[in-house]
Design an enzyme around this catalytic site. Structure first.
Site, PDB file in Angstrom:
ATOM      1  N   PHE A 197     -38.099 -16.431 -14.493  1.00  0.00           N
ATOM      2  CA  PHE A 197     -38.887 -16.900 -13.797  1.00  0.00           C
ATOM      3  C   PHE A 197     -40.377 -16.902 -14.263  1.00  0.00           C
ATOM      4  O   PHE A 197     -41.166 -17.968 -13.772  1.00  0.00           O
ATOM      5  CB  PHE A 197     -38.941 -16.201 -12.418  1.00  0.00           C
ATOM      6  CG  PHE A 197     -39.704 -16.691 -11.273  1.00  0.00           C
ATOM      7  CD1 PHE A 197     -40.837 -16.195 -11.077  1.00  0.00           C
ATOM      8  CD2 PHE A 197     -39.002 -17.692 -10.574  1.00  0.00           C
ATOM      9  CE1 PHE A 197     -41.830 -16.917 -10.028  1.00  0.00           C
ATOM     10  CE2 PHE A 197     -39.747 -18.439  -9.450  1.00  0.00           C
ATOM     11  CZ  PHE A 197     -41.043 -17.886  -9.195  1.00  0.00           C
ATOM     12  N   GLU A 198     -40.876 -16.112 -14.959  1.00  0.00           N
ATOM     13  CA  GLU A 198     -42.132 -16.189 -15.552  1.00  0.00           C
ATOM     14  C   GLU A 198     -42.296 -16.850 -16.852  1.00  0.00           C
ATOM     15  O   GLU A 198     -43.527 -16.962 -17.388  1.00  0.00           O
ATOM     16  CB  GLU A 198     -42.424 -14.590 -16.104  1.00  0.00           C
ATOM     17  CG  GLU A 198     -42.683 -13.649 -14.959  1.00  0.00           C
ATOM     18  CD  GLU A 198     -41.463 -13.112 -14.080  1.00  0.00           C
ATOM     19  OE1 GLU A 198     -40.496 -12.990 -14.602  1.00  0.00           O
ATOM     20  OE2 GLU A 198     -41.524 -13.090 -12.986  1.00  0.00           O
ATOM     21  N   VAL A 200     -29.855 -16.572 -17.457  1.00  0.00           N
ATOM     22  CA  VAL A 200     -29.830 -16.308 -16.047  1.00  0.00           C
ATOM     23  C   VAL A 200     -28.303 -16.438 -15.599  1.00  0.00           C
ATOM     24  O   VAL A 200     -27.823 -17.558 -15.919  1.00  0.00           O
ATOM     25  CB  VAL A 200     -30.565 -17.397 -15.204  1.00  0.00           C
ATOM     26  CG1 VAL A 200     -30.301 -16.926 -13.773  1.00  0.00           C
ATOM     27  CG2 VAL A 200     -32.042 -17.780 -15.550  1.00  0.00           C
ATOM     28  N   ILE A 201     -27.691 -15.346 -15.407  1.00  0.00           N
ATOM     29  CA  ILE A 201     -26.386 -14.916 -15.256  1.00  0.00           C
ATOM     30  C   ILE A 201     -26.200 -14.937 -13.700  1.00  0.00           C
ATOM     31  O   ILE A 201     -26.914 -14.265 -12.944  1.00  0.00           O
ATOM     32  CB  ILE A 201     -25.753 -13.881 -15.957  1.00  0.00           C
ATOM     33  CG1 ILE A 201     -25.948 -13.821 -17.500  1.00  0.00           C
ATOM     34  CG2 ILE A 201     -24.451 -13.716 -15.525  1.00  0.00           C
ATOM     35  CD1 ILE A 201     -25.591 -12.805 -18.115  1.00  0.00           C
ATOM     36  N   THR A 231     -25.690 -13.070  -5.141  1.00  0.00           N
ATOM     37  CA  THR A 231     -26.538 -13.799  -4.097  1.00  0.00           C
ATOM     38  C   THR A 231     -26.791 -15.231  -4.528  1.00  0.00           C
ATOM     39  O   THR A 231     -26.754 -15.460  -5.757  1.00  0.00           O
ATOM     40  CB  THR A 231     -27.644 -12.837  -3.805  1.00  0.00           C
ATOM     41  OG1 THR A 231     -28.637 -12.997  -5.010  1.00  0.00           O
ATOM     42  CG2 THR A 231     -27.339 -11.456  -3.652  1.00  0.00           C
ATOM     43  N   HIS A 289     -29.882 -15.593  -5.386  1.00  0.00           N
ATOM     44  CA  HIS A 289     -31.037 -15.760  -6.322  1.00  0.00           C
ATOM     45  C   HIS A 289     -30.904 -16.652  -7.594  1.00  0.00           C
ATOM     46  O   HIS A 289     -32.049 -17.084  -8.121  1.00  0.00           O
ATOM     47  CB  HIS A 289     -31.280 -14.138  -6.727  1.00  0.00           C
ATOM     48  CG  HIS A 289     -32.384 -13.867  -7.092  1.00  0.00           C
ATOM     49  ND1 HIS A 289     -32.665 -13.017  -8.368  1.00  0.00           N
ATOM     50  CD2 HIS A 289     -33.811 -14.039  -6.730  1.00  0.00           C
ATOM     51  CE1 HIS A 289     -33.896 -12.840  -8.655  1.00  0.00           C
ATOM     52  NE2 HIS A 289     -34.731 -13.604  -7.595  1.00  0.00           N
TER      53      HIS A 289
END
Ligand SMILES: Nc1c(NC[C@H](O)[C@H](O)[C@H](O)CO)[nH]c(=O)[nH]c1=O
Ligand SMILES: CC(=O)[C@@H](O)COP(=O)(O)O
Length: 163
Positions: free
Chosen positions: A66-67, A91-92, A96, A98
């Site tokens: 995200f950064e 990203v795995i 949820t 997210h």
């Protein structure tokens, strides 16, 4: 074309620009560090292989994918003479939603940063269903997405410099 039909590290069929005149940043997320470390090594080695000088590679770790957007914006604002920014992450999917929010935020975010600065910002982010898919794409059977991101950065930096 799905990744299993095209190895991420196979560029034998294409011309890769000389990188000796380019200054390139690599931003790498620390989440899933074993995976992103392999992506980083692939990207770094590919840049060096194609002539980019060590002193012209700026490496910047960030906490998570995200950064990556904020880091790309900061680097393009503060670093003079950058030709491209490579953003690496993994990203795995968890339990949820997210995953969906991060993937969409990063894809849209780094796209907008590149457009804002008229500079190539490369999406070298794995977005996988499980860890094995990530391993397969970070130096495993499907190659290394870091290699692909570095080649893309060289091609786009050349495009921007010669258009
Ligand atoms: N779950 C993953 C994350 N999550 C962290 C976010 O990227 C971000 O750092 C946090 O929401 C604070 O802003 N990051 C990844 O890169 N990969 C993941 O699988
Ligand atoms: C992509 C993520 O943020 C994810 O891995 C976090 O896991 P969870 O959705 O189970 O909280």
């Amino acid at each position: 074309m799905a990744t299993h039909l095209k190895n991420l590290s196979d560029f034998s069929h294409t011309t890769i620009p000389d990188g000796s005149g380019f200054k390139i940043a690599i931003v790498v997320a620390e989440w899933n560090a074993k995976i992103t470390g392999a992506l980083y090594q692939g990207a770094y080695n590919t840049l060096i292989k194609h002539g980019v000088k060590e002193e012209n590679i700026i490496s910047a770790p960030v906490p998570g994918s995200f950064e990556l957007t904020a880091a790309a914006e900061i680097l393009l604002t503060q670093q003079v003479g950058l030709h491209a920014v490579i953003c690496l992450g993994c990203v795995i999917q968890g339990d949820t939603k997210h995953f969906d929010f991060i993937c969409e935020a990063v894809a849209n975010g780094i796209t907008n940063v590149g457009i804002k600065h008229s500079k190539p910002v490369i999406f070298g982010v794995l977005t996988t269903n499980d860890e094995q898919q990530a391993i397969d794409r970070a130096g495993g059977k499907h190659g290394n997405k870091g290699d692909e991101a570095a080649i893309t950065a060289l091609k786009m930096a050349h495009f921007a410099a010669t258009i």
